[in-house]
Every structure is written in structure tokens, then in C-alpha cells.
Write a protein that holds these residues in place. Structure first.
Motif, short mmCIF file in Angstrom:
data_model
loop_
_atom_site.label_atom_id
_atom_site.label_comp_id
_atom_site.label_asym_id
_atom_site.label_seq_id
_atom_site.Cartn_x
_atom_site.Cartn_y
_atom_site.Cartn_z
N PHE A 103 11.65 78.83 85.46
CA PHE A 103 11.23 78.36 86.78
C PHE A 103 11.23 76.84 86.88
CE2 PHE A 103 7.84 76.76 89.54
CZ PHE A 103 8.45 77.05 90.75
N ASN A 104 10.82 76.15 85.80
CA ASN A 104 10.73 74.69 85.88
C ASN A 104 12.09 74.06 86.20
OD1 ASN A 104 8.00 74.62 85.35
ND2 ASN A 104 8.28 74.44 83.14
N VAL A 105 13.14 74.60 85.58
CA VAL A 105 14.48 74.09 85.85
C VAL A 105 14.88 74.39 87.29
CG1 VAL A 105 16.93 74.29 85.26
CG2 VAL A 105 15.21 74.22 83.44
N ILE A 106 14.64 75.63 87.73
CA ILE A 106 15.04 76.01 89.09
C ILE A 106 14.26 75.22 90.13
CG2 ILE A 106 15.18 77.91 90.75
CD1 ILE A 106 17.23 77.98 88.39
N LYS A 107 12.99 74.97 89.88
CA LYS A 107 12.20 74.19 90.83
C LYS A 107 12.76 72.77 90.94
CE LYS A 107 7.44 73.05 92.10
NZ LYS A 107 6.01 73.24 91.79
N GLY A 108 13.10 72.16 89.80
CA GLY A 108 13.70 70.82 89.82
C GLY A 108 15.02 70.81 90.56
N VAL A 109 15.82 71.86 90.37
CA VAL A 109 17.11 71.97 91.07
C VAL A 109 16.88 72.13 92.57
CG1 VAL A 109 19.16 73.41 91.37
CG2 VAL A 109 18.37 72.84 89.07
N ILE A 110 15.88 72.93 92.96
CA ILE A 110 15.56 73.10 94.39
C ILE A 110 15.22 71.74 95.01
CG2 ILE A 110 13.85 74.00 96.03
CD1 ILE A 110 13.64 76.51 94.26
#
Length: 278
Positions: free
Chosen positions: A83-90
Motif C-alpha cells: 500500500f505504501n508504494v501505491i499511495k505514493g504513486v497515487i
């Protein structure tokens, strides 16, 4: 000056004015904090925003993350990258248009720093190099928020950089009383980003001052140096900052590691340059 700094901080923190942050981000953050929610529920919320989903899949399938063309769904991206990676990408892909209009070359510089940070983390054997890539991706986000919230001060900063041969950071400190690292720290708290990503994005110029995760700040410090060395994109000035010797020592990043990283980046910068994230 302190009163002026407070006024600037309050204005910058009105980040609701950033027009491109999606509603999905708040809902996804709520679900992540709920122990009863599932990856499928989180993926479903993101997938309802088709434009956002397409941007995320394009980003996670880019050379930055090492899964070119292999991630076919948001669920798969969440399982592989977390999730941390996806949140940063978002966050980063959501301000893509703003980044492009506010500072020419900043998006390319940010993507390049993400790529370089992941490679540095990989070379020195750090776990989950993708999370370090997010630190690199977000390391100059404060510059975008400043440009949106206080455009008149952005003009003043640019003038100092152009006319007085200052670094962007020196000009920020002169005009604002603080720099984009401080803004990054405020944003990391506002968006509830984990301490590792906060330290990486808000201490990359002074990596040994990172409170909890100096390794993350050191990785981005070196990543930023390398992307500037390759002249990939623009961080707002043409300076290649000096490397902090203690950062190299902390990561055990010597000449051999530098050569390995630069060899890998030479090819990857060419590959990522061919990708359109629009």
C-alpha cells in the motif's frame, strides 16, 4: 520573519486547493487503517477511478519498479508492491499535470530520482527497494505545492535562482524562511505517510538529520545526486549537489557500488524516457 513563516505554512497546508488529489485517496487511507478491510476492497475503490487506475498501472509497469508489463490489475499491484508504494504513486500521478505546468522538467526529475533511489537501495541490499523509489518520487513534491499555493513566491524564488546563481533550496530559504523539505514533512504528516517515506522525502538534503530512517534519506540523497548528474529532467536549478560522505559511509556505498549503480541507470534512464505517463 516567524509570523511570515507561519502565514506561508498555513497557506501551503491548505492542500485541498490542489485540484488533482482524488477522492479515492481518502477512502483508501481509511480502509487501510481498518483491520477488517481487504486488498480487494482497497483495489475496488481505486479501480472506480478509471483514469487514476490507468495511471497507476502505467507507473507500476514502468522500468522504475522492475515489473515491465507484468502487473495487470490494481489488486496485483497492491500485492506485489504494498500500500505504501501505491499511495505514493497515487499522490505523484495525481499531481502530474500540476507538476508539468508549475515546473518544466520536474516530473522527469522526480521519476528519475525514483529510478535512481530504487537502484541505490537494490545495490546496497536494502529490503523493499520499491519503497525507496516512492521517497525519490515524492522528494520534490513541496516545490509543486508551493507553486500552486503561493505562485507569486515561486516567481520570486525563480528570479533569485536565475539572477544570483543560487540553488533552488537556497532561494527557498531566502524567500520563505524554509525549503521544500520542510513542506514535504508537513505533507507527509497531512497524508499520513509512514515515517520511512517521510524521512526519505523530507531529509534528502541533510540525510544524517533524519530522525528514524537515515538510510532512506541517504538513498534519496544519492538518487538526487545521480539524476542531476545525468541531467535527467530539472529540479529547478542546474546544480549537482555535493555528496555527503557520511551518507555514503552509512550505506556502505563505495566506488564499486557507484559504478554498479551508474551502469544499471544508464540503460534504465533510456527505457524510462521512452515511457509517457500522461
Amino acid at each position: 520573519m516567524n509570523d511570515l513563516r507561519t502565514i506561508h505554512k498555513n497557506k501551503i497546508l491548505q492542500v485541498d486547493d490542489l485540484p488533482t488529489l482524488p477522492d479515492a485517496l481518502a477512502e483508501v487511507s481509511r480502509l487501510v487503517e481498518d483491520p477488517n478491510s481487504s486488498t480487494e476492497q482497497i483495489a475496488r475503490v481505486i479501480s472506480h477511478d478509471q483514469v487514476l487506475s490507468a495511471k497507476i498501472l502505467k507507473m507500476v509497469n514502468s522500468p522504475i519498479y522492475g515489473f515491465p508489463g507484468r502487473i495487470g490489475s490494481i489488486s496485483h499491484a497492491l500485492v506485489l508492491l504494498g500500500f505504501n508504494v501505491i499511495k505514493g504513486v497515487i499522490i505523484s500521478t495525481s499531481v502530474f499535470d500540476t507538476m508539468n505546468t508549475s515546473m518544466a522538467g520536474l516530473w522527469e526529475h522526480s521519476v528519475g530520482c525514483a529510478l535512481a533511489s530504487a537502484e541505490v537501495a537494490r545495490v546496497v541490499g536494502l529490503k523493499d527497494p520499491e519503497e525507496y523509489s516512492v521517497c525519490g518520487l515524492l522528494h520534490d513534491l513541496g516545490k509543486v505545492v508551493l507553486a500552486v499555493q503561493l505562485p507569486e513566491l515561486k516567481v520570486e524564488i525563480d528570479a533569485h535562482v536565475a539572477d544570483e546563481d543560487m540553488t533552488y533550496r537556497e532561494a527557498e530559504q531566502l524567500v520563505l524562511g524554509f525549503d521544500h523539505e520542510r513542506i514535504n514533512a508537513w505533507l507527509a504528516d497531512y497524508w499520513h505517510l509512514p515515517p520511512m517515506i517521510k524521512d526519505g522525502m523530507s531529509r534528502h538534503h541533510v540525510p544524517l538529520r533524519a530522525q528514524h530512517y537515515p538510510a532512506a534519506a541517504c538513498v534519496v540523497h544519492i538518487g538526487d545526486f545521480l539524476v542531476r548528474l545525468y541531467e535527467y529532467g530539472s529540479g529547478g536549478d542546474d546544480t549537482v549537489p555535493a555528496l555527503e560522505p557520511k551518507a555514503l559511509k552509512l550505506l556502505k556505498f563505495g566506488k564499486k557500488e557507484l559504478e554498479r549503480t551508474m551502469d544499471a541507470l544508464s540503460e534504465k534512464f533510456i527505457d524510462v524516457a521512452a515511457v509517457s505517463f500522461a
